[in-house]
Design an enzyme around this catalytic site. Sequence first.
Site, PDB file in Angstrom:
ATOM      1  N   PHE A 122      23.956 122.361  -5.735  1.00  0.00           N
ATOM      2  CA  PHE A 122      22.857 122.594  -6.737  1.00  0.00           C
ATOM      3  C   PHE A 122      22.199 121.478  -7.022  1.00  0.00           C
ATOM      4  O   PHE A 122      22.648 120.667  -7.822  1.00  0.00           O
ATOM      5  CB  PHE A 122      23.234 123.700  -7.915  1.00  0.00           C
ATOM      6  N   VAL A 123      20.864 121.345  -6.685  1.00  0.00           N
ATOM      7  CA  VAL A 123      20.104 120.081  -6.825  1.00  0.00           C
ATOM      8  C   VAL A 123      18.884 120.284  -7.539  1.00  0.00           C
ATOM      9  O   VAL A 123      18.426 121.584  -7.743  1.00  0.00           O
ATOM     10  CB  VAL A 123      19.693 119.713  -5.368  1.00  0.00           C
ATOM     11  N   ASP A 180      17.829 128.121   1.056  1.00  0.00           N
ATOM     12  CA  ASP A 180      19.411 128.221   0.631  1.00  0.00           C
ATOM     13  C   ASP A 180      19.819 129.430   1.313  1.00  0.00           C
ATOM     14  O   ASP A 180      20.147 129.388   2.480  1.00  0.00           O
ATOM     15  CB  ASP A 180      19.554 128.356  -0.852  1.00  0.00           C
ATOM     16  N   GLU A 223       7.676 125.173   1.394  1.00  0.00           N
ATOM     17  CA  GLU A 223       8.752 125.573   0.266  1.00  0.00           C
ATOM     18  C   GLU A 223       9.611 124.193   0.159  1.00  0.00           C
ATOM     19  O   GLU A 223       9.668 123.157   0.645  1.00  0.00           O
ATOM     20  CB  GLU A 223       9.647 126.436   1.040  1.00  0.00           C
ATOM     21  N   ASP A 224      10.067 124.114  -1.312  1.00  0.00           N
ATOM     22  CA  ASP A 224      10.898 123.099  -1.533  1.00  0.00           C
ATOM     23  C   ASP A 224      12.364 123.102  -0.951  1.00  0.00           C
ATOM     24  O   ASP A 224      12.738 122.014  -0.540  1.00  0.00           O
ATOM     25  CB  ASP A 224      11.120 123.040  -3.278  1.00  0.00           C
ATOM     26  N   ASP A 248      14.227 123.261 -10.036  1.00  0.00           N
ATOM     27  CA  ASP A 248      14.488 123.229 -11.363  1.00  0.00           C
ATOM     28  C   ASP A 248      15.987 123.822 -11.749  1.00  0.00           C
ATOM     29  O   ASP A 248      16.601 124.327 -10.837  1.00  0.00           O
ATOM     30  CB  ASP A 248      13.609 124.198 -12.138  1.00  0.00           C
ATOM     31  N   GLY A 270       8.047 125.190  -7.541  1.00  0.00           N
ATOM     32  CA  GLY A 270       8.900 124.173  -6.505  1.00  0.00           C
ATOM     33  C   GLY A 270       8.015 123.748  -5.495  1.00  0.00           C
ATOM     34  O   GLY A 270       8.277 122.204  -5.481  1.00  0.00           O
ATOM     35  N   LYS A 324      19.509 123.960   3.018  1.00  0.00           N
ATOM     36  CA  LYS A 324      21.171 123.933   2.799  1.00  0.00           C
ATOM     37  C   LYS A 324      21.519 125.192   3.554  1.00  0.00           C
ATOM     38  O   LYS A 324      21.887 126.225   3.153  1.00  0.00           O
ATOM     39  CB  LYS A 324      21.277 124.708   1.349  1.00  0.00           C
ATOM     40  N   ARG A 333      12.102 119.417 -12.998  1.00  0.00           N
ATOM     41  CA  ARG A 333      11.137 119.395 -11.752  1.00  0.00           C
ATOM     42  C   ARG A 333      10.412 118.068 -11.831  1.00  0.00           C
ATOM     43  O   ARG A 333      10.004 117.814 -10.837  1.00  0.00           O
ATOM     44  CB  ARG A 333       9.840 120.738 -12.034  1.00  0.00           C
TER      45      ARG A 333
END
Length: 179
Positions: free
Chosen positions: A151-152, A102, A98-99, A158, A43, A130, A164
């Site tokens: 959820f994105v 959560d 990090e992308d 992904d 990611g 998030k 992606r």
Amino acid sequence: MHKDIAEILVSEAEIEDICVKLGEELTKAYEGKTPLLVGLLNGCIPFMAQLIKHIKIPMEMQFMAVSSYHGGIASTGDVKIKYDLDHSVAGRDVLIVEDIVDTGSTLKVITELLKYRGAKSVKVVTLLDKPEGRKVTFIPDYIGKTIPKKFVVGYGLDYQERYRNLPYVGVLKPEVYEK
Ligand code: IMP
């Protein structure tokens, strides 16, 4: 792919602005040091590639692959290292890239692991946060944008390894994963 997106949450232009701002902050924070950026695959790739162009001090990069989703849309909390670093982090100023954060489980485990391996400092930069999804206490050091608990996908993120390559971050239509 675009037809599966309910709404665009972070546009391409906004992502570039975020990378410029974070790059400036990191350049100041790590002045006089040579940080080791540790990207979490897969990611991190678009974000890391764009972010490092705005970091104006010497730096190095390495990668790790970890998984906690195992294909679904919710973290299992069971963090597995699929691919590890190939050099020691002992004595290094590590910045994990990090992308999205959560539940916080992945970053909590990985920051503790890299500290245990002797890193001098371990900080985290994430494109998205998030905070409503947290299951463990974890606060990223540098955050691009705080988003709601949706959820994105896109820009590295992904659903079952797809989406992606979208140039923006968008909310995936629930019917895609409810099928
Ligand atoms: P955490 O351990 O729950 O904080 O999850 C971190 C990882 O879960 C991220 O690196 C992503 O791979 C994945 N993830 C969390 N939220 C999303 C999302 O909304 N879309 C896609 N992947 C996500």
